[in-house]
Design a protein around this motif. Structure first.
Motif, PDB file in Angstrom:
ATOM      1  N   GLY A 107       8.849   0.274  -7.007  1.00  0.00           N
ATOM      2  CA  GLY A 107       7.491   1.262  -6.746  1.00  0.00           C
ATOM      3  C   GLY A 107       7.222   2.251  -7.710  1.00  0.00           C
ATOM      4  N   LEU A 108       8.138   2.957  -8.411  1.00  0.00           N
ATOM      5  CA  LEU A 108       7.844   3.812  -9.593  1.00  0.00           C
ATOM      6  C   LEU A 108       7.084   3.123 -10.566  1.00  0.00           C
ATOM      7  CD1 LEU A 108       7.960   6.646 -10.712  1.00  0.00           C
ATOM      8  CD2 LEU A 108      10.425   6.105 -11.499  1.00  0.00           C
ATOM      9  N   GLY A 109       7.832   2.008 -10.992  1.00  0.00           N
ATOM     10  CA  GLY A 109       7.051   1.259 -12.049  1.00  0.00           C
ATOM     11  C   GLY A 109       5.425   1.003 -12.050  1.00  0.00           C
ATOM     12  N   LEU A 110       5.141   0.469 -10.744  1.00  0.00           N
ATOM     13  CA  LEU A 110       4.128   0.149 -10.327  1.00  0.00           C
ATOM     14  C   LEU A 110       2.958   1.245 -10.592  1.00  0.00           C
ATOM     15  CD1 LEU A 110       4.234  -2.613  -7.533  1.00  0.00           C
ATOM     16  CD2 LEU A 110       3.628  -3.044  -9.732  1.00  0.00           C
ATOM     17  N   ARG A 111       3.229   2.432  -9.858  1.00  0.00           N
ATOM     18  CA  ARG A 111       2.586   3.783  -9.855  1.00  0.00           C
ATOM     19  C   ARG A 111       2.318   4.006 -11.003  1.00  0.00           C
ATOM     20  NH1 ARG A 111       6.273   4.910  -5.654  1.00  0.00           N
ATOM     21  NH2 ARG A 111       6.641   6.825  -6.900  1.00  0.00           N
ATOM     22  N   SER A 112       3.407   3.904 -11.879  1.00  0.00           N
ATOM     23  CA  SER A 112       3.232   4.532 -13.205  1.00  0.00           C
ATOM     24  C   SER A 112       2.492   3.538 -14.182  1.00  0.00           C
ATOM     25  CB  SER A 112       4.602   4.854 -13.806  1.00  0.00           C
ATOM     26  OG  SER A 112       5.509   5.595 -13.083  1.00  0.00           O
ATOM     27  N   THR A 113       2.746   2.386 -14.129  1.00  0.00           N
ATOM     28  CA  THR A 113       1.851   1.415 -14.893  1.00  0.00           C
ATOM     29  C   THR A 113       0.366   1.390 -14.739  1.00  0.00           C
ATOM     30  OG1 THR A 113       3.738  -0.277 -14.943  1.00  0.00           O
ATOM     31  CG2 THR A 113       1.472  -0.992 -15.039  1.00  0.00           C
ATOM     32  N   ARG A 114      -0.025   2.136 -13.366  1.00  0.00           N
ATOM     33  CA  ARG A 114      -1.460   2.205 -13.139  1.00  0.00           C
ATOM     34  C   ARG A 114      -2.013   3.280 -13.840  1.00  0.00           C
ATOM     35  NH1 ARG A 114      -3.486   2.390  -6.704  1.00  0.00           N
ATOM     36  NH2 ARG A 114      -1.619   4.041  -6.756  1.00  0.00           N
ATOM     37  N   ARG A 115      -1.069   4.189 -14.159  1.00  0.00           N
ATOM     38  CA  ARG A 115      -1.518   5.645 -14.819  1.00  0.00           C
ATOM     39  C   ARG A 115      -1.730   5.350 -16.248  1.00  0.00           C
ATOM     40  NH1 ARG A 115       1.546   8.497 -10.771  1.00  0.00           N
ATOM     41  NH2 ARG A 115       3.251   8.390 -12.165  1.00  0.00           N
ATOM     42  N   LEU A 116      -1.192   4.237 -16.889  1.00  0.00           N
ATOM     43  CA  LEU A 116      -1.317   3.971 -18.279  1.00  0.00           C
ATOM     44  C   LEU A 116      -2.653   3.217 -18.726  1.00  0.00           C
ATOM     45  CD1 LEU A 116       2.563   2.970 -18.683  1.00  0.00           C
ATOM     46  CD2 LEU A 116       1.315   5.225 -19.711  1.00  0.00           C
ATOM     47  N   VAL A 117      -3.130   2.521 -17.770  1.00  0.00           N
ATOM     48  CA  VAL A 117      -4.405   1.773 -18.191  1.00  0.00           C
ATOM     49  C   VAL A 117      -5.523   2.181 -17.587  1.00  0.00           C
ATOM     50  CG1 VAL A 117      -2.845  -0.218 -18.320  1.00  0.00           C
ATOM     51  CG2 VAL A 117      -3.762   0.312 -16.425  1.00  0.00           C
ATOM     52  N   ASP A 118      -6.688   1.441 -18.020  1.00  0.00           N
ATOM     53  CA  ASP A 118      -8.032   1.858 -17.693  1.00  0.00           C
ATOM     54  C   ASP A 118      -8.504   1.272 -16.363  1.00  0.00           C
ATOM     55  OD1 ASP A 118      -8.372   3.642 -19.732  1.00  0.00           O
ATOM     56  OD2 ASP A 118      -8.715   1.942 -21.138  1.00  0.00           O
ATOM     57  N   GLN A 139       0.814  -1.223   0.113  1.00  0.00           N
ATOM     58  CA  GLN A 139       0.282  -0.188   0.041  1.00  0.00           C
ATOM     59  C   GLN A 139       0.894   1.304  -0.054  1.00  0.00           C
ATOM     60  OE1 GLN A 139      -3.273  -0.069  -0.475  1.00  0.00           O
ATOM     61  NE2 GLN A 139      -3.351   1.740  -0.628  1.00  0.00           N
ATOM     62  N   ASP A 140       1.897   1.228   0.782  1.00  0.00           N
ATOM     63  CA  ASP A 140       2.967   2.366   0.724  1.00  0.00           C
ATOM     64  C   ASP A 140       3.464   2.469  -0.687  1.00  0.00           C
ATOM     65  OD1 ASP A 140       2.595   2.787   3.355  1.00  0.00           O
ATOM     66  OD2 ASP A 140       4.419   1.761   4.113  1.00  0.00           O
ATOM     67  N   VAL A 141       3.728   1.530  -1.391  1.00  0.00           N
ATOM     68  CA  VAL A 141       4.473   1.473  -2.596  1.00  0.00           C
ATOM     69  C   VAL A 141       3.327   2.220  -3.637  1.00  0.00           C
ATOM     70  CG1 VAL A 141       5.166   0.095  -4.774  1.00  0.00           C
ATOM     71  CG2 VAL A 141       5.953  -0.375  -2.267  1.00  0.00           C
ATOM     72  N   LEU A 142       2.081   1.947  -3.569  1.00  0.00           N
ATOM     73  CA  LEU A 142       1.110   2.387  -4.334  1.00  0.00           C
ATOM     74  C   LEU A 142       0.636   3.947  -4.122  1.00  0.00           C
ATOM     75  CD1 LEU A 142      -1.347  -0.748  -4.665  1.00  0.00           C
ATOM     76  CD2 LEU A 142       0.593  -0.115  -6.226  1.00  0.00           C
ATOM     77  N   GLU A 143       0.975   4.172  -2.928  1.00  0.00           N
ATOM     78  CA  GLU A 143       0.639   5.258  -2.593  1.00  0.00           C
ATOM     79  C   GLU A 143       1.645   6.531  -2.513  1.00  0.00           C
ATOM     80  OE1 GLU A 143      -1.506   5.470   1.435  1.00  0.00           O
ATOM     81  OE2 GLU A 143      -3.176   4.369   0.536  1.00  0.00           O
TER      82      GLU A 143
END
Length: 464
Positions: free
Chosen positions: A101-112, A87-91
């Motif tokens: 952590g940066l990769g997961l957060r950025s990936t979430r912004r690329l998809v619906d 949860q800390d990574v995603l937030e």
């Protein structure tokens, strides 16, 4: 109609990352997703697959089609150690040293759609989704036909995938340039209007926010693409080196010539990719500064040894002046070396005869200026104004001799800013060029205001 699994792809090797990316892009294209949407989804999926291979040693990718909901899902699972503090990574409250952590957060912004579950010792499952356009593609193709197409796809080679990603990068750069041009035109129109000051201010703020977001997306795109490029490029370099060393048998003179051309071209492209990644890291605030005490004389000696083998033109001399009584610096030696290497490399490219001279002088009591002066062709006044911008190439025929991406001087300027310094240039056609970097002798603490430090250093200390 229930969601249907179209294909399952095991991930056991780095080549599988390339294959999954190609499969994702092909499937999105067949389902009518736009070119930009294809790239965003393929980039997100390849980042997740690379994470599974890197941190868990492999995994599995499933393509799931929900025709009723008009959604394409891609599910990546592994049996690795899991993600602590998920949860800390995603937030955004935790970043691992590897940047996961940066990769997961950025990936979430690329998809619906984005879902993730992870347990210590039980692995991680990430599912991303892309909304499909309202087209008859699903009814016409059918899930069985799509699944058959995917299963028959030929695995993409590293070179083919590199070419495809290069085309995507070029299209994205062109799109960004068009958007920035549209913003500039709109700003000029707003500045010519003297009505509705409050409304004008609001619109300008809105456009500035869009520009900042576009620059952020550009930096993240460069970071993703640079990581994607590195693996196939290093593979090409390694394979060409094996062949050139005759480990697999003798080569004909023509084969030797062509392999050397491949090796050199791949090395140049890898350097461009590294420049892109360095710029993206600086703009994303991920570049760390590691200050330490060092002597300029030692740095000059290292640079002299580095560039001596590159002096293939007997009509050009490279001279490093004695630093005299200059005190030791407390700064980041690696980043200062990178700035000077860029200055010297450019001077070698554009100097046909004469000399290139590297010198250092004091700027008042608290700063030092290091200059690289050459007797080359010089730079036109109009070109000086854009010299340190991204993707700006100047010089004879605007850099036709040197190639590159035009990022070297831009990166040097950004690195100097990280060191609380600045770069500059003076030049004229036919009179050579003088590039300089000015830095504090002691790198100030992070909390000190950079503007105040720069003001104190520039009070009548060094002439431009």
């Amino acid at each position: 109609m229930n969601p249907e699994v179209l294909l399952r792809v095991p991930v056991r090797a780095e080549q599988d990352v390339v294959t999954v990316r190609a499969n994702t892009k092909h499937l999105a294209d067949r389902l009518g997703v736009s070119s930009q949407g294809q790239t965003r989804l393929a980039t997100a999926v390849s980042e997740l697959v690379r994470n599974a291979y890197t941190y868990a040693g492999g995994g599995q990718v499933e393509y799931v089609l929900d025709a009723q909901a008009q959604m394409l899902y891609v599910r990546v699972t592994d049996q690795g150690p899991g993600i602590p503090r998920l949860q800390d990574v995603l937030e955004g409250r935790f970043d691992s040293p590897t940047g996961r952590g940066l990769g997961l957060r950025s990936t979430r912004r690329l998809v619906d759609a984005f879902e993730i579950s992870s347990s210590p010792g039980k692995g991680t499952t990430v599912q991303v989704g892309k909304a499909l356009p309202s087209t008859p593609a699903l009814r016409e193709l059918g899930t069985k036909r799509l699944a058959a197409e995917l299963s028959k796809l030929r695995p993409a080679s590293a070179v083919e995938e590199l070419q495809a990603q290069n085309q995507e990068l070029l299209r994205a750069l062109e799109d960004l340039a068009q958007r920035e041009e549209q913003l500039r035109v709109l700003n000029r129109e707003l500045e010519d209007t003297n009505r509705g000051v409050v409304a004008l201010y609001s619109e300008l703020e809105d456009k500035a926010e869009r520009l900042r977001e576009a620059n952020h997306v550009k930096s993240m795109f460069f970071s993703y693409m640079s990581h994607e490029f590195r693996t196939p490029l290093n593979s090409i370099l390694g394979l060409s080196r094996i062949l050139l060393e005759r480990q697999d048998g003798e080569l004909s003179p023509e084969q030797d010539k062509q392999l050397e051309l491949i090796r050199r071209s791949t090395g140049e492209l890898l350097q461009m990719v590294n420049d892109l990644l360095d710029v993206a890291k600086v703009e994303a605030g991920k570049t760390e500064v590691y200050p330490a005490n060092f002597e300029l004389a030692q740095l000059f000696s290292t640079l002299r040894a580095l560039f001596q083998p590159l002096l293939v033109n007997p009509d050009v001399r490279l001279v490093f002046e004695d630093v005299g009584e200059l005190p030791a610096l407390f700064s980041d030696q690696g980043k200062l070396s990178q700035i000077l290497r860029n200055f010297i490399s450019n001077a070698l490219k554009f100097t046909e005869q004469g000399e290139i001279r590297v010198s250092a002088t004091r700027c008042g009591a608290q700063a030092v200026r290091i200059e690289v002066t050459d007797t080359g062709a010089g730079i036109a006044p109009d070109d000086l104004m854009r010299l340190f911008r991204d993707f700006s190439q100047v010089g004879p025929q605007h850099g036709a001799r040197s190639g590159g991406t035009g990022l070297g001087l831009s990166l040097a300027s950004k690195l100097a800013g990280l060191l609380q310094g600045q770069v500059g240039v003076s030049s004229a056609p036919g009179q050579g060029s003088r590039f300089w970097v000015e830095l504090p002798l002691v790198l100030p603490e992070r909390e000190l205001e950079g503007s105040r430090e720069k003001s104190e250093r520039n009070e009548g200390e060094c002439d431009a």
